[in-house]
Design a protein around this motif. Sequence first.
Motif, PDB file in Angstrom:
ATOM      1  N   GLY A  34      42.263  42.878  56.882  1.00  0.00           N
ATOM      2  CA  GLY A  34      43.601  42.568  56.389  1.00  0.00           C
ATOM      3  C   GLY A  34      43.628  42.108  54.946  1.00  0.00           C
ATOM      4  N   LYS A  35      42.750  42.687  54.108  1.00  0.00           N
ATOM      5  CA  LYS A  35      42.691  42.277  52.709  1.00  0.00           C
ATOM      6  C   LYS A  35      43.839  42.900  51.911  1.00  0.00           C
ATOM      7  CE  LYS A  35      37.633  41.834  52.560  1.00  0.00           C
ATOM      8  NZ  LYS A  35      36.395  42.302  51.889  1.00  0.00           N
ATOM      9  N   PRO A  36      44.388  42.177  50.957  1.00  0.00           N
ATOM     10  CA  PRO A  36      45.438  42.753  50.106  1.00  0.00           C
ATOM     11  C   PRO A  36      44.847  43.780  49.149  1.00  0.00           C
ATOM     12  CG  PRO A  36      44.827  40.580  49.301  1.00  0.00           C
ATOM     13  CD  PRO A  36      44.096  40.770  50.603  1.00  0.00           C
ATOM     14  N   PRO A  37      45.666  44.659  48.580  1.00  0.00           N
ATOM     15  CA  PRO A  37      45.148  45.662  47.642  1.00  0.00           C
ATOM     16  C   PRO A  37      44.521  44.998  46.424  1.00  0.00           C
ATOM     17  CG  PRO A  37      47.416  46.148  48.283  1.00  0.00           C
ATOM     18  CD  PRO A  37      47.114  44.784  48.794  1.00  0.00           C
ATOM     19  N   ARG A  38      43.331  45.446  46.075  1.00  0.00           N
ATOM     20  CA  ARG A  38      42.676  44.920  44.879  1.00  0.00           C
ATOM     21  C   ARG A  38      41.634  45.920  44.405  1.00  0.00           C
ATOM     22  NH1 ARG A  38      37.724  42.539  45.765  1.00  0.00           N
ATOM     23  NH2 ARG A  38      37.977  41.199  43.953  1.00  0.00           N
ATOM     24  N   THR A  82      44.203  42.631  39.519  1.00  0.00           N
ATOM     25  CA  THR A  82      43.707  42.193  40.822  1.00  0.00           C
ATOM     26  C   THR A  82      42.229  41.816  40.818  1.00  0.00           C
ATOM     27  OG1 THR A  82      43.280  44.491  41.484  1.00  0.00           O
ATOM     28  CG2 THR A  82      45.426  43.545  42.085  1.00  0.00           C
ATOM     29  N   MET A  83      41.591  41.779  39.642  1.00  0.00           N
ATOM     30  CA  MET A  83      40.212  41.301  39.577  1.00  0.00           C
ATOM     31  C   MET A  83      40.103  40.151  38.594  1.00  0.00           C
ATOM     32  SD  MET A  83      37.813  43.778  37.193  1.00  0.00           S
ATOM     33  CE  MET A  83      36.661  42.423  36.887  1.00  0.00           C
ATOM     34  N   ASN A  84      39.102  39.320  38.804  1.00  0.00           N
ATOM     35  CA  ASN A  84      38.840  38.184  37.934  1.00  0.00           C
ATOM     36  C   ASN A  84      37.472  38.384  37.298  1.00  0.00           C
ATOM     37  OD1 ASN A  84      38.496  35.742  36.667  1.00  0.00           O
ATOM     38  ND2 ASN A  84      38.535  34.499  38.527  1.00  0.00           N
ATOM     39  N   ASP A  91      30.066  44.300  41.724  1.00  0.00           N
ATOM     40  CA  ASP A  91      30.827  45.344  42.419  1.00  0.00           C
ATOM     41  C   ASP A  91      32.033  45.792  41.601  1.00  0.00           C
ATOM     42  OD1 ASP A  91      29.069  45.126  44.526  1.00  0.00           O
ATOM     43  OD2 ASP A  91      30.425  43.987  45.816  1.00  0.00           O
ATOM     44  N   ASN A  92      32.631  44.869  40.856  1.00  0.00           N
ATOM     45  CA  ASN A  92      33.835  45.196  40.096  1.00  0.00           C
ATOM     46  C   ASN A  92      33.571  46.132  38.921  1.00  0.00           C
ATOM     47  OD1 ASN A  92      35.564  43.673  41.695  1.00  0.00           O
ATOM     48  ND2 ASN A  92      35.281  41.822  40.473  1.00  0.00           N
ATOM     49  N   ILE A  93      32.324  46.258  38.517  1.00  0.00           N
ATOM     50  CA  ILE A  93      31.992  47.135  37.393  1.00  0.00           C
ATOM     51  C   ILE A  93      31.975  48.597  37.826  1.00  0.00           C
ATOM     52  CG2 ILE A  93      30.221  47.654  35.658  1.00  0.00           C
ATOM     53  CD1 ILE A  93      31.668  45.007  35.224  1.00  0.00           C
TER      54      ILE A  93
END
Length: 373
Positions: A34-38, A82-84, A91-93
Amino acid sequence: MTKAESIAEKYTEAFILPSDPLRPMWNMESIICGKPPRWNYVDNCMITAVLMMYDINENSRLLDYAIKFTDAYVDDDGSIPTMNYADYNLDNINGGKNLFRLWSITGEEKYRLGFEKLWNEQIIRQPRLPSGNFWHKAIYPNQVWPDGAYMALPFMAEYAKLHDLRGVIEDVQRQLTDIRKIMRDPVTGLYYHGYDDTNTMFWADRITGLSKEIWLRSNGWLCAALADVCEILTEKIPIRNQLKELLTALSGYCTDEGMLMQLPAYPSLKGNYPETSGTLLFAYSALKAYRLGICGENIRQSGLKAFEAVTNGYIDNSGDVPVMHNICLVGGLGGESGRDGSAEYYLSEKVIENDGKGVAPYLMTYTELMKKV
């Protein structure tokens, strides 16, 4: 039409293109939890596969979808709300690779601004071990996971190539060779899932700092990282031998049908099972390594057999949407759930269907099969 062609076409038409970018059908982790879109690595793996498919068939709808999906997360100034960046989460890269590709195709400035922000706001500030290797995430201080090599190092190689940064190219290669030096098991030739430089984490060996077990998908991510960096840099760099060595080691653990197990070093362990996402990352890397002249026909055949094993034994193609089985949902160390890195832990994680961590490597491998050597 072959079964693989049919599967690739159905996934494209009935699974990917109809997906809402904010609720994609392939992100089972978000759906189940149930994670929000990011902005996340799973979605960006799928967009990488979409762009690879576009490169081989020039289907404009694939490019249009990759643009639509990415634009749902990247603003005109290149920011990603949506990223910090301060999470220092490698992973965000991963999605930065797609920003390079979209910029090269479209010339849109937002994509260039996006990958420049990932570089300036995260990569150059990413915490490192004294040896120079990146921490996996801020919440996992002093830790190296091979997964992170795939998420960040091909992006760094692409950035360095674009800006002619020789020191960054050397940094990428050094991080990969240091992972080998620290994390490779000399008996199996495979890599442990985690390393704690302080030797204090509850899952880490008090002498070596290594986690207890060798997890398939982590080795698959490392294979793909090595293969992609070798393709970007093109020159005959030392990590070509590292890739060949790891692919050779993994091929020795393939089952008779061509699959690799969730815990590859323990094929007969009760509860162990053939895992599709890691097998496909091996297949993708093996076929790419052959195309790049790094490995010979034996490794190509192992990769081809692995891909065919998944195609024929682990994907139900009878419906409108193919269904891929035997995908491990997640795997990690530590965290709130106290993941201890034991064999029992890896065999306790949910096994799911049609997650992007399996479907994306399938399509990536398919594109490798379509390329000329």
